[in-house]
Design a protein around this motif. Structure first.
Motif, PDB file in Angstrom:
ATOM      1  N   MET A 112      -2.360  14.036  -4.848  1.00 33.08           N
ATOM      2  CA  MET A 112      -1.932  12.845  -5.584  1.00 33.08           C
ATOM      3  C   MET A 112      -1.616  13.147  -7.037  1.00 33.08           C
ATOM      4  SD  MET A 112      -1.253   9.598  -5.251  1.00 33.08           S
ATOM      5  CE  MET A 112      -2.189   8.665  -4.027  1.00 33.08           C
ATOM      6  N   GLU A 113      -2.136  14.234  -7.581  1.00 37.94           N
ATOM      7  CA  GLU A 113      -2.005  14.436  -9.026  1.00 37.94           C
ATOM      8  C   GLU A 113      -0.558  14.590  -9.465  1.00 37.94           C
ATOM      9  OE1 GLU A 113      -4.128  14.855 -12.834  1.00 37.94           O
ATOM     10  OE2 GLU A 113      -4.310  13.775 -10.930  1.00 37.94           O
TER      11      GLU A 113
ATOM     12  N   ASP B  36       4.075  24.733  -3.431  1.00 39.04           N
ATOM     13  CA  ASP B  36       3.409  25.804  -2.680  1.00 39.04           C
ATOM     14  C   ASP B  36       2.356  26.495  -3.549  1.00 39.04           C
ATOM     15  OD1 ASP B  36       4.995  25.268  -0.493  1.00 39.04           O
ATOM     16  OD2 ASP B  36       6.358  26.960  -0.817  1.00 39.04           O
ATOM     17  N   LEU B  37       2.722  26.782  -4.792  1.00 37.65           N
ATOM     18  CA  LEU B  37       1.800  27.457  -5.704  1.00 37.65           C
ATOM     19  C   LEU B  37       0.583  26.577  -5.996  1.00 37.65           C
ATOM     20  CD1 LEU B  37       0.992  29.690  -7.697  1.00 37.65           C
ATOM     21  CD2 LEU B  37       2.538  28.620  -9.371  1.00 37.65           C
ATOM     22  N   MET B  38       0.825  25.318  -6.306  1.00 36.45           N
ATOM     23  CA  MET B  38      -0.292  24.439  -6.660  1.00 36.45           C
ATOM     24  C   MET B  38      -1.211  24.172  -5.477  1.00 36.45           C
ATOM     25  SD  MET B  38       1.169  21.789  -9.530  1.00 36.45           S
ATOM     26  CE  MET B  38       2.671  21.265  -8.696  1.00 36.45           C
ATOM     27  N   GLU B  39      -0.654  24.155  -4.273  1.00 33.54           N
ATOM     28  CA  GLU B  39      -1.508  23.937  -3.105  1.00 33.54           C
ATOM     29  C   GLU B  39      -2.489  25.089  -2.907  1.00 33.54           C
ATOM     30  OE1 GLU B  39       0.983  23.018   0.222  1.00 33.54           O
ATOM     31  OE2 GLU B  39       1.262  20.932  -0.414  1.00 33.54           O
ATOM     32  N   LEU B  40      -2.106  26.292  -3.303  1.00 36.43           N
ATOM     33  CA  LEU B  40      -3.051  27.411  -3.250  1.00 36.43           C
ATOM     34  C   LEU B  40      -4.249  27.140  -4.148  1.00 36.43           C
ATOM     35  CD1 LEU B  40      -0.581  30.455  -3.469  1.00 36.43           C
ATOM     36  CD2 LEU B  40      -1.741  29.601  -1.416  1.00 36.43           C
ATOM     37  N   ILE B  41      -3.998  26.585  -5.323  1.00 38.29           N
ATOM     38  CA  ILE B  41      -5.085  26.264  -6.256  1.00 38.29           C
ATOM     39  C   ILE B  41      -5.920  25.106  -5.726  1.00 38.29           C
ATOM     40  CG2 ILE B  41      -5.632  25.575  -8.624  1.00 38.29           C
ATOM     41  CD1 ILE B  41      -3.011  26.913  -9.499  1.00 38.29           C
TER      42      ILE B  41
ATOM     43  N   ARG C  18       5.866  36.277  -8.174  1.00 36.49           N
ATOM     44  CA  ARG C  18       6.788  35.508  -7.340  1.00 36.49           C
ATOM     45  C   ARG C  18       7.314  34.263  -8.035  1.00 36.49           C
ATOM     46  NH1 ARG C  18       5.038  33.656  -1.342  1.00 36.49           N
ATOM     47  NH2 ARG C  18       4.911  35.930  -1.160  1.00 36.49           N
ATOM     48  N   TYR C  19       6.437  33.527  -8.714  1.00 35.36           N
ATOM     49  CA  TYR C  19       6.819  32.199  -9.201  1.00 35.36           C
ATOM     50  C   TYR C  19       7.258  32.172 -10.663  1.00 35.36           C
ATOM     51  CZ  TYR C  19       4.931  30.543  -4.784  1.00 35.36           C
ATOM     52  OH  TYR C  19       4.707  30.336  -3.451  1.00 35.36           O
ATOM     53  N   MET C  20       6.419  32.623 -11.593  1.00 39.31           N
ATOM     54  CA  MET C  20       6.760  32.503 -13.007  1.00 39.31           C
ATOM     55  C   MET C  20       8.026  33.266 -13.400  1.00 39.31           C
ATOM     56  SD  MET C  20       4.872  30.220 -14.342  1.00 39.31           S
ATOM     57  CE  MET C  20       4.814  29.395 -12.735  1.00 39.31           C
TER      58      MET C  20
ATOM     59  N   VAL D  42       8.561  18.356 -14.456  1.00 44.07           N
ATOM     60  CA  VAL D  42       7.225  17.753 -14.449  1.00 44.07           C
ATOM     61  C   VAL D  42       6.253  18.630 -13.657  1.00 44.07           C
ATOM     62  CG1 VAL D  42       5.875  15.712 -13.818  1.00 44.07           C
ATOM     63  CG2 VAL D  42       8.211  15.444 -14.703  1.00 44.07           C
ATOM     64  N   LEU D  43       6.692  19.092 -12.487  1.00 44.03           N
ATOM     65  CA  LEU D  43       5.827  19.934 -11.666  1.00 44.03           C
ATOM     66  C   LEU D  43       5.570  21.283 -12.321  1.00 44.03           C
ATOM     67  CD1 LEU D  43       7.085  19.242  -8.027  1.00 44.03           C
ATOM     68  CD2 LEU D  43       5.260  18.109  -9.304  1.00 44.03           C
ATOM     69  N   LEU D  44       6.559  21.830 -13.021  1.00 39.77           N
ATOM     70  CA  LEU D  44       6.347  23.103 -13.705  1.00 39.77           C
ATOM     71  C   LEU D  44       5.295  22.954 -14.795  1.00 39.77           C
ATOM     72  CD1 LEU D  44       6.901  26.057 -14.217  1.00 39.77           C
ATOM     73  CD2 LEU D  44       8.897  25.395 -15.581  1.00 39.77           C
ATOM     74  N   LEU D  45       5.356  21.886 -15.549  1.00 38.88           N
ATOM     75  CA  LEU D  45       4.334  21.668 -16.566  1.00 38.88           C
ATOM     76  C   LEU D  45       2.958  21.566 -15.928  1.00 38.88           C
ATOM     77  CD1 LEU D  45       3.335  21.091 -19.422  1.00 38.88           C
ATOM     78  CD2 LEU D  45       3.881  18.668 -19.025  1.00 38.88           C
ATOM     79  N   GLU D  46       2.847  20.751 -14.895  1.00 43.45           N
ATOM     80  CA  GLU D  46       1.556  20.599 -14.210  1.00 43.45           C
ATOM     81  C   GLU D  46       1.045  21.948 -13.713  1.00 43.45           C
ATOM     82  OE1 GLU D  46      -0.514  18.315 -10.408  1.00 43.45           O
ATOM     83  OE2 GLU D  46       1.671  18.300 -10.619  1.00 43.45           O
ATOM     84  N   ALA D  47       1.929  22.728 -13.087  1.00 43.96           N
ATOM     85  CA  ALA D  47       1.524  24.017 -12.524  1.00 43.96           C
ATOM     86  C   ALA D  47       1.060  24.984 -13.610  1.00 43.96           C
ATOM     87  CB  ALA D  47       2.677  24.630 -11.731  1.00 43.96           C
TER      88      ALA D  47
END
Length: 221
Positions: free
Chosen positions: A16-17, A101-106, A129-131, A154-159
């Motif tokens: 949800m975040e 995908d990256l944030m779900e790992l966290i 892979r990501y940054m 927005v998602l990049l900032l959150e990640a």
């Protein structure tokens, strides 16, 4: 009946975040219903509110939406955060799904018995892979796609903020991403969201983990 958006989820980050982040950037007020008991979840199932028996659940525009990516895309389309044309939108979606995908790992870390190997894997993937993708994309533009703020930004900032919580120096080799992060935190709505007392959730703790497991009747992953 109030027209305010209502979010039903746990009192924690999870899936949800990102939705909270996007609504905040769109300057949309929302109410929250926190799941704390299995009975609440079973009632949602019995009422037919959860298409695939899953949360997050977002009530907006008379709809009951589930599936995080679908919810994010609906909000992005509604509030002009999804690119100007089909080519922009597919780029926004590609960036966004990679970040998800990256944030779900966290997100899974609280539920694994030994997080150390997972942390090492996350750090390696983030740096290799990501940054690098976002460092290259931000070598000139202010935003990732089409010269305007989008869901992907927005998602990049959150990640990046999530990564720095785990690995404080991880952006040292990605100056474009770090500069982007700094610019984004100056956006008034984002600046307010980062202040204590906002609806932004803290890192998950044992209470969050135990509540999730109780509501879903889980013993382990």
């Amino acid at each position: 009946m109030s027209g305010k958006v209502t979010l039903t989820y746990f009192n924690g980050r999870g899936k949800m975040e990102s939705i909270r982040w996007l609504l905040t950037v769109a300057e949309v007020e929302f109410d929250e219903v926190f799941l704390t008991t299995r009975e609440q979840y079973l009632k949602l199932l019995n009422d037919g509110a959860l298409m695939f028996q899953q949360v997050p659940l977002v009530e907006i525009d008379g709809l009951k939406l589930i599936q995080t990516k679908a919810i994010l895309q609906y909000i992005a389309e509604k509030y002009n955060l999804h690119g100007k044309d089909i080519k922009d939108r597919v780029m926004v979606n590609m960036y966004s799904e990679g970040l998800t995908d990256l944030m779900e790992l966290i997100m899974m870390l609280p539920f694994v018995p030994d997080p150390k190997p997972k942390l090492d894997n996350i750090q390696t993937k983030a740096k290799e892979r990501y940054m690098p993708v976002f460092e290259k994309a931000l070598s000139g533009p202010v935003y990732l796609v089409g010269g305007k703020l989008s869901l992907a930004d927005v998602l990049l900032l959150e990640a990046t903020l999530m990564l720095e919580e785990k690995f404080p120096e991880i952006l040292a080799d990605f100056p474009n991403v770090k500069s982007f992060q700094a610019r984004m935190t100056l956006v008034p709505a984002i600046s307010r969201f980062l202040q204590p007392g906002s609806k932004r959730k803290q890192q998950p703790d044992d209470h969050y983990k135990n509540t999730v497991m109780k509501v879903f009747n889980m013993t382990s992953l």
